[in-house]
Design a protein around this motif. Sequence first.
Motif, short mmCIF file in Angstrom:
data_model
loop_
_atom_site.label_atom_id
_atom_site.label_comp_id
_atom_site.label_asym_id
_atom_site.label_seq_id
_atom_site.Cartn_x
_atom_site.Cartn_y
_atom_site.Cartn_z
N THR A 169 -3.53 2.47 -8.18
CA THR A 169 -4.74 1.91 -7.56
C THR A 169 -4.81 0.41 -7.83
OG1 THR A 169 -5.95 2.43 -9.57
CG2 THR A 169 -6.07 4.05 -7.78
N ASP A 170 -5.57 -0.27 -6.99
CA ASP A 170 -5.70 -1.72 -7.11
C ASP A 170 -6.30 -2.07 -8.47
OD1 ASP A 170 -5.23 -4.13 -5.63
OD2 ASP A 170 -7.39 -4.43 -5.65
N ILE A 195 -2.60 -4.42 -4.81
CA ILE A 195 -2.12 -3.81 -3.57
C ILE A 195 -2.28 -4.84 -2.46
CG2 ILE A 195 -2.50 -1.96 -1.89
CD1 ILE A 195 -3.32 -0.16 -4.22
N ALA A 228 2.30 1.89 -3.42
CA ALA A 228 1.23 2.23 -4.37
C ALA A 228 0.80 3.68 -4.15
CB ALA A 228 0.05 1.27 -4.20
N ASP A 229 0.57 4.04 -2.89
CA ASP A 229 0.12 5.42 -2.59
C ASP A 229 1.17 6.43 -3.04
OD1 ASP A 229 -2.20 4.41 -1.60
OD2 ASP A 229 -1.71 4.70 0.53
N ALA A 230 2.44 6.10 -2.80
CA ALA A 230 3.50 7.04 -3.16
C ALA A 230 3.53 7.30 -4.66
CB ALA A 230 4.85 6.51 -2.70
N ARG A 231 3.00 6.35 -5.44
CA ARG A 231 3.01 6.49 -6.90
C ARG A 231 1.62 6.74 -7.47
NH1 ARG A 231 6.74 3.62 -4.90
NH2 ARG A 231 8.85 3.64 -5.76
N GLY A 232 0.67 6.89 -6.60
CA GLY A 232 -0.71 7.11 -7.05
C GLY A 232 -1.29 5.93 -7.80
N ARG A 283 0.83 -1.22 0.00
CA ARG A 283 0.00 0.00 0.00
C ARG A 283 0.87 1.27 0.00
NH1 ARG A 283 -4.74 1.51 -1.27
NH2 ARG A 283 -5.67 -0.33 -0.32
N ALA A 284 1.94 1.27 0.79
CA ALA A 284 2.76 2.49 0.90
C ALA A 284 3.39 2.85 -0.45
CB ALA A 284 3.86 2.27 1.94
#
Length: 668
Positions: A595-596, A615, A589-593, A586-587
């Motif tokens: 999504t699942d 994710i 994925a969020d840092a790169r924008g 998750r970390a």
Amino acid sequence: MSGALRVLGACPLDCPDTCSWVVGVENGQAVSLRGNPDQPYTRGALCVKVNRYLEHTRAADRILHPLRRVGPKGSGQFERITWDEALDEIAVRLRAIVDEHGGEAIWPYVGTGTLGYLQGCEGVAGRRFWNVLGAGKHWLNICSGAGNSGLRRTNGTAAGMDPEDFALSKLILLWGTNTLTSGHHLWKFIQEARANGAHVVAIDPIRTRTADQADEWLAIRPGTDAALALGLLNVVLAENAQDEEYLAAHTEGWAGFREEIESHPVEKVAEITGIPAEAVHRLGMRLAHTRPTGLRATHGLQRHAGGGTALRTISAIPAVTGDWRHPGGGMAFSTSDHVHLDIDTREDLLPGPVRTRVMTKLASQLDESVKCLFVYAANPVGSSPDSNAIRRGLMREDLFTVVMEHFPTDTADYADIVLPATMQTEHHDLHAGYGHLYLMWNEQAVRPPGECLSTTETFRRLAAHMGLTEPSLYDSDLELAEQLLNSGHPSLEGVTLDRLRKEGWVRMNYPKPFTPFADGFPTRSGRLRFPPKGQAYVPPHTAVADGSPYRLRLVTPAAHTFLNTTFGNNPELRRRAKDPVVLVNRADADARGLTDGQRVRVHNDGGAFVADVEISDRVSPGVVASTKGRWPKLSPGGANPNAVVAERDADMGRGAGFHDNWVEISPA
Ligand SMILES: Nc1nc2c(c(=O)[nH]1)N[C@H]1C(S)=C(S)[C@@H](COP(=O)(O)OP(=O)(O)OC[C@H]3O[C@@H](n4cnc5c(=O)[nH]c(N)nc54)[C@H](O)[C@@H]3O)O[C@H]1N2
Ligand SMILES: Nc1nc2c(c(=O)[nH]1)N[C@H]1C(S)=C(S)[C@@H](COP(=O)(O)OP(=O)(O)OC[C@H]3O[C@@H](n4cnc5c(=O)[nH]c(N)nc54)[C@H](O)[C@@H]3O)O[C@H]1N2
Ligand code: SF4
Ligand SMILES: [Mo]
């Protein structure tokens, strides 16, 4: 299957289990293929992949006739030709290459498509023929080069425990191994141990299906396992639980190694490995006080820069704890070094010394010096590192490429000549598992379809077309099998071809339970050699802070539904595998924008492959994971993860860093 003839065989695939199987044959057709319940290790179960083997032998895309290229290289456009035309063309080209450039300009590239000692990479297939021509040698290091080398330096052999003896262990470490996917028959022995109170720990950067079933999962940072081994031993020493008597009697270099251990306290190891200090300490305490402890460490953890050292340092554990004394104690990597067949490739037939080329280095070694690449039981465009560079090499107009295959793989698309090869129900072969101690015979059950020929028969015919007179090139399959069994090694006493053909499998003469190093090691001194000082841990490539724009470590282990790239074209198994995914924490994925479910490109300087983001907390921040085995041309974007696997040697055995690559992820 009532009324059908029962023909005993063995699974040829590169899997430790080498299952015994029974083919039901009616009117010359194979009507069923089932696991043989009598074989003590595999006991009747096959696997999700090989349950479809008969269907695979009849697949619509099976290559049934020799083919000659009519389109550009790589286009996969061929016309049917006869065997005589194919063999004549190959004979003429090989002869011209030998005359003009010398035999070394030929690279016989054999892979692990079958582990047969007759038809495949483990034994004699083609090697006498290549020696007569003076062809270059091929170093088949792709799978286990680093680990074998690390273990042989330490123990004098890469073999160790009989995997069946895990049933007797009280603590089991599944270390860099995904048992339930890559060789699931071991699991019953682990379950037996568990029923008797054993604790099972998975050490893996991915929470695999095996880690899900274990009692505990340690999410290790890829490539840092040797440091963990030192940290666990640090606790063992703190507990004064080392086996001084065993150390004195059967090891050398203990004083230096002890210092190495002492310089790796748990907190330092936690920092290197990413495993909490408290978890390292807890496992160290278990290890200190649980006899016997069995370590199952296989190939995953040696696909790294320090892969040889990792196996070397981990294999020191049972020497320090004295576990080698106890049934159910010790370590199992591969059992191959317990197999003492007489693999006589007839080096004496070589006209002189020849250079060796390395299987994992096709990308860089397929240079102008190579005029013929002769590929069999291998699919390098799908399986070897740096696939884009391999493709560029295969495009060279003056390169003559022959591919012996079952299916039109990405590699076959680049061939000048394709030769149709038999599958396991269609030829004889001799096998040994690399995860058990049985020899297996595979009896031909049916006639080959179309014009398919076995590897041995293809080389016999090619030798005849070239007018070669060396008599041993014409030995029959049964003669070759007799020769292989005739090594005189005590482990093979009483193991005859007649008996194998009758019974299908025979356990080699090793005791049960088996404590191979209770009284010493097969090294020159008879002692285990601890890693020299300062050489007990080699960091991964992906630990180098190089200011690179690629910040994620990619691991690409075995897929559940494919066996390397074998079955990568099977419609039902592809359906089950679904689209390729990349596991992302998750970390990250969020840092790169990201999504699942988002379709992304996983890329670095070598190339890119396409996958859908999943994710997941199955991987830690900084680690991403996909799997090997898909056919590039059947994958979105036309590539699989080997487009981003760099061709880089491990510390030993020139092993490949399949799980040791920096990548970035961007929207597709
Ligand atoms: N279904 C299936 N079975 C197979 C195969 C297949 O393709 N599919 N391939 C066969 C072949 S050729 C082989 S060699 C074997 C390979 O089988 P394994 O020896 O199991 O090797 P891998 O699948 O490469 O990796 C095993 C595990 O090691 C983990 N790993 C990766 N890097 C590290 C690390 O640095 N440290 C630790 N502790 N773990 C790490 C991976 O996440 C993975 O879960 O399986 C055979 N069996
Ligand atoms: N990214 C990534 N890549 C990896 C790995 C990884 O962990 N990650 N693992 C590596 C490992 S462990 C291995 S062992 C290699 C395997 O790499 P390869 O040795 O290239 O094995 P495969 O990809 O299975 O290709 C084998 C081919 O042989 C063919 N074949 C099977 N039997 C026969 C036969 O009897 N005769 C002939 N002529 N052909 C036959 C099959 O149809 C198949 O196309 O892949 C490596 N590649
Ligand atoms: S791939 Fe492995 S588990 Fe599956 S049938 Fe072959 S030997 Fe058995
Ligand atoms: Mo392998």
